[in-house]
Structures are given as C-alpha cells and as structure tokens.
Motif scaffolding. Structure first.
Motif, PDB file in Angstrom:
ATOM      1  N   PHE A 278     -12.483  19.007  24.767  1.00 59.02           N
ATOM      2  CA  PHE A 278     -12.201  20.196  24.839  1.00 59.02           C
ATOM      3  C   PHE A 278     -12.862  20.752  26.432  1.00 59.02           C
ATOM      4  N   SER A 279     -13.702  19.868  26.925  1.00 60.65           N
ATOM      5  CA  SER A 279     -13.966  20.274  28.352  1.00 60.65           C
ATOM      6  C   SER A 279     -12.725  20.132  29.405  1.00 60.65           C
ATOM      7  N   LEU A 280     -11.630  19.155  28.654  1.00 58.99           N
ATOM      8  CA  LEU A 280     -10.743  18.935  29.572  1.00 58.99           C
ATOM      9  C   LEU A 280      -9.423  19.990  29.226  1.00 58.99           C
ATOM     10  N   ILE A 281      -9.280  19.970  27.810  1.00 59.38           N
ATOM     11  CA  ILE A 281      -7.911  20.890  27.325  1.00 59.38           C
ATOM     12  C   ILE A 281      -8.105  22.300  27.553  1.00 59.38           C
ATOM     13  N   GLY A 282      -9.411  22.753  27.486  1.00 56.61           N
ATOM     14  CA  GLY A 282      -9.542  24.140  27.687  1.00 56.61           C
ATOM     15  C   GLY A 282      -9.435  24.870  29.065  1.00 56.61           C
ATOM     16  N   ALA A 283      -8.929  24.224  30.066  1.00 56.03           N
ATOM     17  CA  ALA A 283      -8.537  24.537  31.263  1.00 56.03           C
ATOM     18  C   ALA A 283      -7.689  23.438  32.229  1.00 56.03           C
ATOM     19  N   ARG A 284      -7.033  22.673  31.191  1.00 57.53           N
ATOM     20  CA  ARG A 284      -5.856  21.731  31.851  1.00 57.53           C
ATOM     21  C   ARG A 284      -6.700  21.050  33.065  1.00 57.53           C
ATOM     22  N   ARG A 285      -7.795  20.576  32.701  1.00 55.82           N
ATOM     23  CA  ARG A 285      -8.690  19.944  33.868  1.00 55.82           C
ATOM     24  C   ARG A 285      -8.588  18.462  33.813  1.00 55.82           C
ATOM     25  N   SER A 286      -8.857  17.548  34.699  1.00 53.72           N
ATOM     26  CA  SER A 286      -8.652  16.057  34.583  1.00 53.72           C
ATOM     27  C   SER A 286      -9.847  15.516  35.161  1.00 53.72           C
ATOM     28  N   TYR A 287     -10.186  14.182  34.630  1.00 56.64           N
ATOM     29  CA  TYR A 287     -11.416  13.358  34.919  1.00 56.64           C
ATOM     30  C   TYR A 287     -10.821  12.111  35.316  1.00 56.64           C
ATOM     31  N   ALA A 288     -11.080  11.787  36.609  1.00 54.10           N
ATOM     32  CA  ALA A 288     -10.576  10.759  37.128  1.00 54.10           C
ATOM     33  C   ALA A 288     -11.635   9.748  37.766  1.00 54.10           C
ATOM     34  N   GLY A 289     -11.033   8.587  38.162  1.00 53.41           N
ATOM     35  CA  GLY A 289     -12.024   7.646  38.974  1.00 53.41           C
ATOM     36  C   GLY A 289     -11.373   7.332  40.129  1.00 53.41           C
ATOM     37  N   SER A 290     -11.859   6.553  41.113  1.00 50.06           N
ATOM     38  CA  SER A 290     -11.288   6.338  42.353  1.00 50.06           C
ATOM     39  C   SER A 290     -12.361   4.958  42.976  1.00 50.06           C
ATOM     40  N   MET A 291     -11.704   4.028  43.430  1.00 50.64           N
ATOM     41  CA  MET A 291     -12.349   2.749  44.010  1.00 50.64           C
ATOM     42  C   MET A 291     -11.968   2.568  45.344  1.00 50.64           C
ATOM     43  N   ILE A 292     -12.731   2.727  46.351  1.00 48.61           N
ATOM     44  CA  ILE A 292     -12.390   2.367  47.831  1.00 48.61           C
ATOM     45  C   ILE A 292     -10.989   3.021  48.044  1.00 48.61           C
TER      46      ILE A 292
END
Length: 346
Positions: A278-292
């Motif tokens: 719900f931390s994501l869908i409540g404001a159409r947020r994204s959680y991502a990762g990135s490597m070098i």
C-alpha cells in the motif's frame, strides 16, 4: 607475471601481503600499473562472507586508477602512458541484448566482477589492491586529466553507482531529489545531483555531517532519527536514492515520495528488506534497484565529473593500513572514501 598484492586468506580474516599471478597481455588486453585503489564497502562484505562463499584467497578492489604500461596488438583505444581506470567489471558475454544495449553490468550470462569472479578463461579474477592488473581493453576507461587520480578512483564504483540512477530517473532542474546517507556513495550522489541541477536534500541519521552535506551541494539536510522529519517531508520528493548498506524502514521512506516518485536502492545490505504494497499503490510510487552502469555510461560519468570539477573526498592510506581502514569504514569513521596508494605495495 607475479605482482605484489594484499589479500584476504579466508572469510573474516585480516588482509595480508601476498603475491599473485597476472596473465600475459593478450591481443586485446591492457597492462595497467595501478596507482590508487579505492576501498568500497562491497570489499568488506565480500571478504567477511556477508554475500556468501568466496573463492579465497581474495584480492579486493574494484576502484582502480593507473597508467597503461603495455597494450596488446589489437588495442586501439588506449596507449602506453594513458591514465586509465577499471571499475566493478572486467568482462561480459558481449553478445546478449543487455550487453549490446550498453548495459554490460546486467549481462544475461553474468558480468565478470573485477575480483572474486570467474573470468571467461576460467581463472579467478583478483582486484586492485595490487601493483598491476591485466584487463580486456573494452572494459578500461579513460580518466580525464582534469581529475586528481586519487579523487577519481572512487568514481569507478561510488561515482557510477549514483550517477546511473540519477541519469535514469532524470534528476535535474525542477526535480526534488533526496539522498539517504552521506557516506562513500551518498557524498558522490549529492555532488552529482547538485551538478545535474536538482534540488538536493540529504536524509541522514543525525545532523553531525550537516555542514559537510551543505558544502558538497545539498540544499537541505534532515535527521531521520527525528520522527518529525517524516511528517514534515511527506510526499515531497520525485526521487530518493538510498545509499546505505543497512536495513531501513522502506515504507517510511516511500511515504516521502510524491505521486509517481521513485525510491531507488543502490546500497546493498546483507539482510532482506520488506515493504507494505500500500506504500506503493497509494500514490503510484515505484521501488527500484540499480547497479553501477555500463562502460559507455561510466565513461560519460567520468567526463561529466571532469567537466564539473567533481572528485571524491578521499583519505589516502598505505597498504599496511587496510585492515584499520576496514574497521573505520564499519564505524563510519571516514570522510568519505579510503584510497590505497599502491606504491606502498612495491
């Protein structure tokens, strides 16, 4: 050729002087006399066994700057005497969609790490805590003369690790960017985000580094240990780069994002992280990762840093101080990156 190095003999044991064998220079290889090797938190995770079994003995180090002393017969990109760098990878398949698209770090066959990895010839790679290294020329970067070589060294990991997501998620004028943590990665993220033109906020556990953060380019600085911080900054940011290698309350940080905002993890804690969807869908947020980043993007980053006068804040040490430096990194007692003067290995 036999070269001097510092290696971890087994998981959790102190690093010690040793010698290692470097392969002969092949047709597309470059021999580099290493001048400086940065100490990354990843080195410590690896030699402590935090990320699983390793092919000990391990010579860490994937932030390398030095001078070319020999090139193979097919090499055209680099010449003897050039100042060059090597980052976190030294090979990839070169044929998959990711490699062909410039994302060699996401090679479908698995990129070859600069140390503790199996190279294409079946040998185990050994890193930059050594006097020399032989690397495929396609994975060697040009280090612009405008950057001090010691200050340039951490750019090969900390620089590209933060530059890549800042570019991917278009940090720049009109964007509000938060950097979680002001350590080796975080201080580079602040410098780069500021140079890209974003409004930059540091989110650190305390205010003890506030003066540094503002000097490095942050516009604002907040202590995450203060619960009012998360209330005051709710819904504020377009992009948050989490640089810490420790467990955080992901939901709390997601709450700081605006609609369509993104939280990107570049720190790599040993323990799993969790979140409430719900931390994501409540404001159409994204959680991502990135490597070098890929080789082309890493070169772009080096050129960008040279253009904007950006280098890492470093403390140069002798090889004999490596174990002490590891302890100080774990105690957050460095501002902001240790760099080994590899001449002390000779």
């Amino acid at each position: 050729m036999r070269v001097n190095a510092y290696a971890a003999p087994a998981a959790g044991e102190p690093l010690a002087p040793t010698t290692i064998e470097r392969r002969e220079v092949g047709a597309n290889d470059v021999l580099i006399e290493i001048q400086y090797a940065g100490i990354c938190h990843s080195d410590i995770h690896t030699v402590n066994g935090d990320w699983g079994p390793q092919p000990f003995p391990v010579v860490p180090g994937h932030e390398i700057v030095g001078v070319v002393t020999e090139v193979g017969s097919d090499v055209t990109r680099h010449q003897v005497g050039d100042r060059v760098g090597v980052g976190c990878m030294v090979n990839s398949c070169g044929e998959c969609t990711n490699c062909l698209g410039g994302d060699e770090q996401y090679c479908a066959e698995g990129m070859v790490g600069t140390y503790a990895a199996t190279d294409r010839d079946g040998t185990t790679t050994q890193g930059g805590y050594s006097t020399h290294v032989v690397v495929d020329a396609d994975y060697v970067l040009s280090v612009p003369e405008g950057i001090d070589p010691a200050a340039a060294t951490p750019l090969l990991c900390a620089g590209i690790t933060t530059y890549a997501p800042l570019r991917k998620w278009e940090a720049g004028p009109g964007k509000k960017v938060a950097i979680v943590g002001l350590g080796g990665l975080g201080h580079m993220a602040v410098k780069i985000a500021h140079a890209l033109g974003a409004e930059v906020t540091v989110l650190s556990q305390s205010l003890k580094k506030q003066e540094d953060g503002l000097r490095l380019g942050a516009d604002h600085y907040f202590a995450t240990s203060d619960p009012t911080t998360f209330e005051q900054l709710a819904g504020r940011f377009d992009l948050i780069i989490n640089t810490v290698s420790a467990k955080i309350d992901v939901d709390a940080y997601l709450g700081l994002l605006a609609v369509d905002g993104t939280l990107v993890n570049v720190g790599a804690p040993a323990e799993p992280l969790s979140l409430n969807v719900f931390s994501l869908i409540g404001a159409r947020r994204s959680y991502a990762g990135s490597m070098i980043g890929g080789i082309a993007l890493t070169q772009e980053m080096l050129d960008f840093c040279a253009e904007h006068g950006i280098g890492s804040e470093v403390e140069v040490i002798s090889a004999g101080k490596v174990n002490e430096a590891y302890e100080r990194v774990l105690a957050s007692d460095v501002r902001y990156r240790f760099v080994i003067d590899t001449a002390t290995l000779a």
